[in-house]
Design a protein around this motif. Structure first.
Motif, PDB file in Angstrom:
ATOM      1  N   ARG A 710      -1.992   3.291   3.535  1.00  0.00           N
ATOM      2  CA  ARG A 710      -1.908   2.022   4.268  1.00  0.00           C
ATOM      3  C   ARG A 710      -0.484   1.796   4.731  1.00  0.00           C
ATOM      4  O   ARG A 710       0.476   2.102   4.009  1.00  0.00           O
ATOM      5  CB  ARG A 710      -2.355   0.841   3.390  1.00  0.00           C
ATOM      6  N   ASN A 712       1.903  -1.281   6.624  1.00  0.00           N
ATOM      7  CA  ASN A 712       1.990  -2.672   7.050  1.00  0.00           C
ATOM      8  C   ASN A 712       3.148  -2.812   8.035  1.00  0.00           C
ATOM      9  O   ASN A 712       4.304  -2.596   7.688  1.00  0.00           O
ATOM     10  CB  ASN A 712       2.221  -3.577   5.838  1.00  0.00           C
ATOM     11  N   THR A 741      -4.975   3.418   7.105  1.00  0.00           N
ATOM     12  CA  THR A 741      -5.137   2.064   7.640  1.00  0.00           C
ATOM     13  C   THR A 741      -3.784   1.536   8.080  1.00  0.00           C
ATOM     14  O   THR A 741      -2.812   1.602   7.327  1.00  0.00           O
ATOM     15  CB  THR A 741      -5.725   1.131   6.564  1.00  0.00           C
ATOM     16  N   ILE A 743      -1.926  -1.895   9.270  1.00  0.00           N
ATOM     17  CA  ILE A 743      -2.053  -3.360   9.247  1.00  0.00           C
ATOM     18  C   ILE A 743      -1.092  -3.916  10.300  1.00  0.00           C
ATOM     19  O   ILE A 743       0.123  -3.848  10.140  1.00  0.00           O
ATOM     20  CB  ILE A 743      -1.713  -3.917   7.857  1.00  0.00           C
ATOM     21  N   HIS A 744      -1.629  -4.462  11.403  1.00  0.00           N
ATOM     22  CA  HIS A 744      -0.808  -4.955  12.506  1.00  0.00           C
ATOM     23  C   HIS A 744      -1.008  -6.445  12.764  1.00  0.00           C
ATOM     24  O   HIS A 744      -0.240  -7.062  13.494  1.00  0.00           O
ATOM     25  CB  HIS A 744      -1.099  -4.180  13.782  1.00  0.00           C
ATOM     26  N   LYS A 752      -1.236  -4.931  18.366  1.00  0.00           N
ATOM     27  CA  LYS A 752      -2.540  -4.310  18.113  1.00  0.00           C
ATOM     28  C   LYS A 752      -2.930  -3.364  19.243  1.00  0.00           C
ATOM     29  O   LYS A 752      -3.373  -2.244  19.014  1.00  0.00           O
ATOM     30  CB  LYS A 752      -3.593  -5.406  17.937  1.00  0.00           C
ATOM     31  N   GLY A 771     -11.015  -2.707  11.479  1.00  0.00           N
ATOM     32  CA  GLY A 771     -11.327  -2.851  10.065  1.00  0.00           C
ATOM     33  C   GLY A 771     -12.547  -3.718   9.825  1.00  0.00           C
ATOM     34  O   GLY A 771     -12.863  -4.604  10.613  1.00  0.00           O
ATOM     35  N   GLU A 775     -11.797  -5.075   4.768  1.00  0.00           N
ATOM     36  CA  GLU A 775     -10.593  -4.269   4.937  1.00  0.00           C
ATOM     37  C   GLU A 775      -9.481  -5.030   5.646  1.00  0.00           C
ATOM     38  O   GLU A 775      -8.356  -4.568   5.694  1.00  0.00           O
ATOM     39  CB  GLU A 775     -10.912  -3.011   5.750  1.00  0.00           C
ATOM     40  N   GLY A 776      -9.786  -6.192   6.194  1.00  0.00           N
ATOM     41  CA  GLY A 776      -8.790  -6.936   6.931  1.00  0.00           C
ATOM     42  C   GLY A 776      -9.241  -7.350   8.312  1.00  0.00           C
ATOM     43  O   GLY A 776      -8.505  -7.991   9.047  1.00  0.00           O
ATOM     44  N   VAL A 780      -6.531  -5.114  11.315  1.00  0.00           N
ATOM     45  CA  VAL A 780      -6.174  -3.756  10.908  1.00  0.00           C
ATOM     46  C   VAL A 780      -6.931  -2.761  11.772  1.00  0.00           C
ATOM     47  O   VAL A 780      -7.957  -3.079  12.371  1.00  0.00           O
ATOM     48  CB  VAL A 780      -6.479  -3.489   9.416  1.00  0.00           C
TER      49      VAL A 780
END
Length: 787
Positions: A710, A712, A741, A743-744, A752, A771, A775-776, A780
């Motif tokens: 992941r 971030n 993954t 995370i944006h 994104k 996601g 998962e978000g 994500v």
């Protein structure tokens, strides 16, 4: 906001749709009362509230808003002296307070996640009043009736009532069953008149039964008689019923007084629930209409990506008919007026209304029916002159009505205004209409208003091309089918296609030719110029489409090449490993055989030494020493065979070759090239040289820590975020991860979109997807890596 503008843009219909998503009547009233904010700060707060609720819903959660009842009128009574609420009013209020307590608990849990600070602030206004809930629920049942257990006196009274009623009914039943009275009984039933139990008897009853008449039927064939035998018991029943009413009233007044003491807290809770319900409806509307949260900016520029008119989307959703054509709409900060031209029924007015309605929605706190990354100013006022507004009552023609509206706009519009003008200058002689329209646009540009206008006048099209602060846009039209495409094309004016459509609809060529001769020379030149521009634009669009296809094919080829190269490298590593294993097996067998032979007396020592030398010579061929550096050692003293550490990948690897400023490494079974400055020796040089002098097939990798799956990048700018993603994918590929993954977040959508485009074209990425809620969600992106 201007009431006329809200009406012509059909803002009330949008509120009606949003109100349909509320749980309560109070929430619907709150939605219907929403008006666009005229200042940036409150408008931004509303959008943030909606965004917070969207985040909660996208995670699969929702506050328990169902069960809010409309108790506004009942609560308003609490301030009046001597008021007594009905059991239903008390019960509904207690049930609503119960919902409020559960909603507050929900947001207290959200507060721990720090995900919705603005909604948490609204929920803070909810004041739990559990003692009121308990008091009401203990006294009133679910049918809104006062329970026997509400007080000891009420229980006692109702027991006496039941016992006395049974006595009365028992005596009257005996009369009905007595054969001696059958001749005077009209019907064998017991009924009630004047709140007393009576029997339906024939007019001649007095010969058999003594009693009091309490009425007669419409035909006068039946008299309702209270037998004297039950008179005292009926009297007692009346007394007990009075005592019951007095006790019930006392209980209701006591409960009403209890609520009155906390009237302010109850009102605050109901108001907070209505506001939260309204924000929920805004968020649900955004989800169902595939809307997004736009950025409200201080600059006077507009960017709407794939904008759709929300009422057309609603029509498509409810009827399943029609296609809503999305449009990109842009008006830069230097441009103050956009003049849209094109054929009749080509979508000009729809574009005009879409811009105005989405602006109002954004300032109300509603998601707009456009893609992420859309930006809008916060307008202090919005004015619109749209449609045929002829007024018979006011004796106004269409032109007079339009001019009246324009005059009002010119009196009130300023630099914080959005002005929408449909068919500017129409309804009068074209020369005068075009001149008036140009003068109006000049005045609005000088005031720094943002203006969007539609027209058929060529003079106004030229105005858009020749005037600073103005720009043209055209509604696309297919000249082959003579049908509009409803797509807006910025940067050029559009043709009206009036004569072309007339010819296609059957007007004789002779008439069309005469019409063309009557068109002014300047207009003819402009029409020909626009026709040439349209043809060139179509050719350019075709070439651009071909280039895009070529680019897409090149990307596909690159990805296929990367896949083939990765497969070839994997196959080479497999073959090398197999060859190493087979070589070791052969050498081991030969050395074992030599040892066995050395133990026998039949082999001479010299022959044994010769055989050993031959075997070791074979071993040197099968197990060559690690290559020596091909160039003189640099200041870093890195040479082939050294174990080095790659800091940015947090990996170690073995140097295969070193060429000046570049080194080729083997890392986790993969061959990569890096700048020499990116690596440092992992162990002291003396240890490395010792390792090099020993025969073998490579150096085992040792990772300091496992690679994370992941990344971030929240809060990073696009360029910095993509750099982190690039390094992250490299590390993941070296660690043989299959899924990662990124995370944006949502934000404006720029980060994104950039991450999505980057991952789509990365050679190590096989596929991507947004996601799941767990998962978000949309914040994500999950990428599957190539094996």
């Amino acid at each position: 906001m201007n009431e006329h503008t809200l009406q012509v843009l059909e803002y009330d219909k949008i509120l009606g749709i949003v109100g349909g998503y509320t749980f309560s009547e109070a929430g619907r009233r709150a939605v219907s009362a929403m008006l666009p904010a005229a200042e940036l700060s409150p408008a931004v707060v509303r959008l943030r509230e909606t965004s917070e609720f969207l985040g909660i819903l996208q995670q699969g959660e929702s506050p328990p808003l169902n069960g809010i009842l409309d108790v506004a009128q009942a609560v308003a009574k609490l301030g009046a002296a001597g008021i007594m609420l009905t059991p239903a009013e008390l019960l509904n209020t207690a049930m609503t307070l119960s919902v409020g307590r559960r909603v507050k608990q929900f947001f207290l849990r959200q507060d721990g996640k720090r995900a919705a600070p603005l909604l948490n602030a609204k929920a803070d206004a909810i004041q739990p009043l559990k003692h009121i809930e308990d008091a009401v629920f203990s006294a009133i049942d679910e049918r809104a009736e006062v329970k026997d257990s509400a007080s000891p006196d009420l229980r006692k009274i109702r027991k006496q009532l039941a016992r006395t009623r049974d006595e009365v009914l028992g005596r009257m039943s005996k009369i009905l069953q007595d054969s001696g009275f059958q001749k005077v009984i009209q019907e064998p039933v017991i009924t009630i008149r004047d709140d007393r139990y009576v029997l339906p008897l024939k007019p001649g009853f007095r010969q058999s039964i003594k009693g009091v008449v309490h009425g007669q039927s419409g035909s006068r064939a039946t008299l309702f008689v209270e037998p004297l035998d039950v008179l005292e018991q009926n009297n007692r029943l009346a007394e007990l019923r009075m005592e019951e009413r007095e006790e019930v009233e006392r209980i209701l007044r006591e409960l009403t007084s209890l609520l009155s003491k906390d009237a302010a807290a109850i009102e605050a809770t109901i108001a907070a629930l209505a506001e939260i319900d309204a924000v929920y409806a805004r968020a649900r509307f955004g989800m169902d209409f595939n809307g997004s949260i736009p950025a409200l900016i201080a600059e006077r520029s507009i960017e709407l990506r794939n904008a759709r008119h929300p009422l057309l989307v609603w029509k498509q959703k409810t009827t399943g008919s029609g296609v809503v054509e999305p449009n990109d709409f842009r008006l830069s900060g230097e441009e103050r007026a956009l003049i849209i031209s094109g054929p009749n029924a080509g979508g000009k007015t729809v574009i005009l209304k879409t811009v105005g309605l989405l602006s109002l929605m954004a300032q109300t706190g509603l998601p707009v029916t456009a893609d992420e990354g859309s930006e809008l100013p916060c307008f202090g006022s919005v004015f619109a002159d749209i449609g045929d507004e002829q007024s018979i009552e006011q004796d106004l023609s269409t032109f007079s009505s339009h001019v009246s509206q324009v005059a009002g706009i010119l009196r009130n519009a300023d630099k914080g205004s959005l002005v929408l003008l449909d068919e500017l200058g129409s309804g009068t002689e074209p020369g005068e209409g075009a001149g008036l329209g140009a003068a109006v646009l000049e005045s609005l540009i000088e005031r720094n208003c943002v203006t969007v206008a539609t027209t058929h006048y060529n003079a106004l099209k030229l105005f858009g091309s020749q005037t600073s602060g103005a720009a043209n846009a055209a509604m696309e039209f297919d000249p082959q089918t003579l049908k509009p495409t409803y797509r807006i094309i910025p940067g050029r004016p559009g043709r009206s296609y009036g004569l072309d459509m007339a010819a296609r609809l059957g007007v004789p060529d002779e008439v069309i030719g005469r019409a063309r001769l009557r068109i002014g020379e300047a207009d003819t030149r402009l029409e020909n110029l626009l026709k040439d521009v349209e043809e060139r634009s179509r050719l350019l669009a075709s070439e651009q489409q071909a280039l895009e296809q070529d680019r897409s094919a090149a990307v596909t080829d690159r990805n296929e090449t990367a896949s083939l190269l990765a497969a070839a490298r994997a196959e080479a590593r497999t073959l090398r490993t197999q060859a190493q294993a087979e070589s070791r097996e052969v050498l081991s067998a030969l050395r074992q055989k030599l040892r066995d032979l050395s133990r026998t007396a039949r082999i001479e020592q010299a022959e044994a030494k010769q055989a050993g030398a031959e075997i070791e010579a074979l071993a040197r061929k099968l197990e060559p020493e690690v290559l020596r550096p091909a160039v003189p050692r640099t200041g870093l003293a890195i040479q082939a065979g050294d174990t080095v550490r790659i800091a940015r990948l947090n990996k170690t690897g073995t140097v295969l070759t070193a060429h000046r400023s570049m080194v080729e490494l083997e890392v986790a079974g993969k061959t990569i090239k890096l700048a020499a400055a990116d690596v440092v020796p992992a162990v002291p040089a003396s240890r490395q040289r010792t390792t090099i002098s020993q025969p073998g097939w490579g150096t085992a990798l040792s990772e300091e820590e496992g690679a994370s799956d992941r990344l971030n990048i929240l809060g990073l700018r696009v360029e910095a975020g993509l750099a982190e993603v690039d390094r992250f994918i490299d590390r993941a590929g070296m660690s043989n991860l299959s899924t990662v993954t990124v995370i944006h977040g949502l934000g404006t959508g720029a980060l994104k979109a950039a991450v999505t485009n980057f991952l789509k074209n990365h050679p190590l990425v096989a596929s991507i997807r947004p996601g799941e809620p767990s998962e978000g969600g949309a914040g994500v992106t999950v990428a599957e890596l190539r094996k």
